[in-house]
Design a protein around this motif. Structure first.
Motif, PDB file in Angstrom:
ATOM      1  N   ILE A 164      37.037  23.659  35.981  1.00 55.41           N
ATOM      2  CA  ILE A 164      37.484  22.814  37.092  1.00 55.41           C
ATOM      3  C   ILE A 164      37.528  21.361  36.624  1.00 55.41           C
ATOM      4  O   ILE A 164      36.600  20.873  35.961  1.00 55.41           O
ATOM      5  CB  ILE A 164      36.550  22.984  38.306  1.00 55.41           C
ATOM      6  CG1 ILE A 164      36.672  24.412  38.852  1.00 55.41           C
ATOM      7  CG2 ILE A 164      36.864  21.965  39.400  1.00 55.41           C
ATOM      8  CD1 ILE A 164      35.660  24.767  39.901  1.00 55.41           C
ATOM      9  N   ASN A 190      37.321  29.558  39.922  1.00 56.87           N
ATOM     10  CA  ASN A 190      38.477  30.021  39.160  1.00 56.87           C
ATOM     11  C   ASN A 190      38.464  31.544  39.177  1.00 56.87           C
ATOM     12  O   ASN A 190      37.495  32.164  38.737  1.00 56.87           O
ATOM     13  CB  ASN A 190      38.406  29.496  37.721  1.00 56.87           C
ATOM     14  CG  ASN A 190      39.684  29.730  36.947  1.00 56.87           C
ATOM     15  OD1 ASN A 190      40.390  30.700  37.178  1.00 56.87           O
ATOM     16  ND2 ASN A 190      39.994  28.853  36.009  1.00 56.87           N
ATOM     17  N   THR A 225      46.620  29.239  34.687  1.00 56.63           N
ATOM     18  CA  THR A 225      46.365  29.800  33.364  1.00 56.63           C
ATOM     19  C   THR A 225      47.701  30.043  32.676  1.00 56.63           C
ATOM     20  O   THR A 225      48.649  30.532  33.291  1.00 56.63           O
ATOM     21  CB  THR A 225      45.577  31.118  33.469  1.00 56.63           C
ATOM     22  OG1 THR A 225      44.365  30.885  34.190  1.00 56.63           O
ATOM     23  CG2 THR A 225      45.248  31.669  32.092  1.00 56.63           C
ATOM     24  N   GLY A 282      37.626  33.857  35.093  1.00 55.29           N
ATOM     25  CA  GLY A 282      37.307  32.527  35.573  1.00 55.29           C
ATOM     26  C   GLY A 282      35.856  32.279  35.893  1.00 55.29           C
ATOM     27  O   GLY A 282      35.388  31.129  35.845  1.00 55.29           O
ATOM     28  N   SER A 294      43.892  27.568  40.579  1.00 57.78           N
ATOM     29  CA  SER A 294      43.720  27.728  39.133  1.00 57.78           C
ATOM     30  C   SER A 294      45.075  27.932  38.465  1.00 57.78           C
ATOM     31  O   SER A 294      45.979  28.541  39.040  1.00 57.78           O
ATOM     32  CB  SER A 294      42.821  28.934  38.845  1.00 57.78           C
ATOM     33  OG  SER A 294      41.585  28.816  39.511  1.00 57.78           O
ATOM     34  N   PRO A 329      34.837  28.182  34.535  1.00 54.04           N
ATOM     35  CA  PRO A 329      35.922  27.901  35.486  1.00 54.04           C
ATOM     36  C   PRO A 329      36.840  26.747  35.093  1.00 54.04           C
ATOM     37  O   PRO A 329      37.969  26.684  35.550  1.00 54.04           O
ATOM     38  CB  PRO A 329      35.180  27.585  36.783  1.00 54.04           C
ATOM     39  CG  PRO A 329      33.810  27.177  36.360  1.00 54.04           C
ATOM     40  CD  PRO A 329      33.502  27.965  35.121  1.00 54.04           C
ATOM     41  N   GLY A 382      40.867  25.226  36.152  1.00 56.30           N
ATOM     42  CA  GLY A 382      40.340  25.739  37.406  1.00 56.30           C
ATOM     43  C   GLY A 382      40.708  24.958  38.638  1.00 56.30           C
ATOM     44  O   GLY A 382      40.211  25.257  39.732  1.00 56.30           O
TER      45      GLY A 382
END
Length: 318
Positions: A52, A79, A287, A46, A285, A50, A69
């Motif tokens: 975001i 992140n 993923t 991250g 975060s 990141p 993020g």
């Protein structure tokens, strides 16, 4: 949202690479043997990017990876997730590592680096016959995580991480889980019986400064499941996908709908679920690593309804 801006969020992989030339192996007698297929690889933590406020979707071979993020309006500032993905160009197997760290990204990077350093050993295990491949992989990873060198590096890390590792070969899926990341096996026959997740989220269990592999008896979950005939969808996710707003994806039936009835294929499905997390003002975060596997001739009906739209589908006639 304009088409140009949308396209910028769903891109070709910036971090995914492949050995584009097949390596021609030579036997002890000097004669060529079967070439090794190109290996697609993806590595990310991250702190690299990141993402975001901007869900980002890429792919590594036929595997799709979504990175997000968190929503800055909800307080997202960094992140700390991580991911490592490998798959050969011939689609013979997949290997993925997913990490959700806290306090810092140190522990996620530590695990990614340690596993990446073992790439040649791990890939050699995954080309073995299926009856020995997962057993060898399991032993090798536990030996790595329990080694004094790895544990010493963990002791120096700031923070710790949940870690989920999955490997698919033939019609079988293996996983090793420390912490609260989740892997789902989505298939219509399982969904009709209410079965979605393969593992249970386990809290207060990590790799890093607070390390389960420092215990006299390390705590983790592991297992193997057979993929059913037809269209199977494997989805790995960190808890940021689940713990947002009204928590729509804590109900796995909603994830099943999102991933098995997408408009536009798997890349769009991953982007849609991460966009929903953003709309729900998810602070953590999120993923996602996802890939489809068709088993046997029965996948055809699913290929026509979903896979025909999606060039990433991997068909395994097992």
């Amino acid at each position: 949202m304009g088409a140009t801006r949308e396209a910028s969020r769903i891109t070709n992989p910036n971090h995914c690479s492949a050995r584009t030339k097949e390596r021609l192996a030579v036997s002890d007698h000097g004669s060529p043997v079967s070439p090794e297929p190109a290996l697609h690889t993806f590595r990310w933590v991250g702190s690299d990017h990141p993402h975001i406020d901007q869900p980002h979707v890429t792919h590594c071979g036929h595997m799709v990876i979504g990175l997000y993020g968190g929503n800055s309006r909800a307080g997202a500032r960094k992140n700390e997730d991580g991911a490592l993905v490998w798959c050969p160009a011939d689609g013979g197997w997949e290997f993925a590592v997913l990490l959700d760290a806290h306090f810092s990204v140190d522990s996620a990077k530590l695990v990614v680096d340690a596993v990446q350093a073992e790439r040649d050993a791990i890939t050699s295990m995954l080309v073995r016959p299926i009856d020995t491949a997962f057993e060898a992989l399991h032993r090798h990873l536990l030996a790595l995580f329990r080694s004094p060198e790895f544990r010493e590096r963990c002791a120096q890390a700031y923070g710790e991480a949940s870690c989920l590792i999955c490997a698919r070969k033939s019609a079988f899926l293996w996983w090793l889980s420390v912490g609260d990341c989740v892997v789902y096996l989505l298939h219509p026959r399982l969904a009709r019986l209410g079965q979605y997740a393969l593992n249970q989220r386990s809290y207060f269990e990590w790799i890093g400064h607070d390390n389960t592999f420092d215990l006299p008896v390390p705590c983790y979950a592991s297992g193997v499941r057979r993929l059913l005939p037809g269209y199977n969808m494997v989805v790995m996710a960190t808890d940021g996908l689940l713990e947002c707003g009204r928590r729509p994806f804590e109900n796995p039936a909603n994830l099943y709908e999102a991933f098995t009835r997408p408009q536009g294929g798997l890349v769009q499905a991953v982007h849609a679920v991460l966009s929903r997390v953003h709309q729900e003002r998810g602070r953590d975060s999120a993923t996602v690593i996802a890939w489809p596997v068709g088993i046997g001739a029965d996948y055809d009906e699913y290929e026509h309804s979903i896979g025909a739209q999606d060039p990433t589908i991997n068909h395994e006639h097992a």
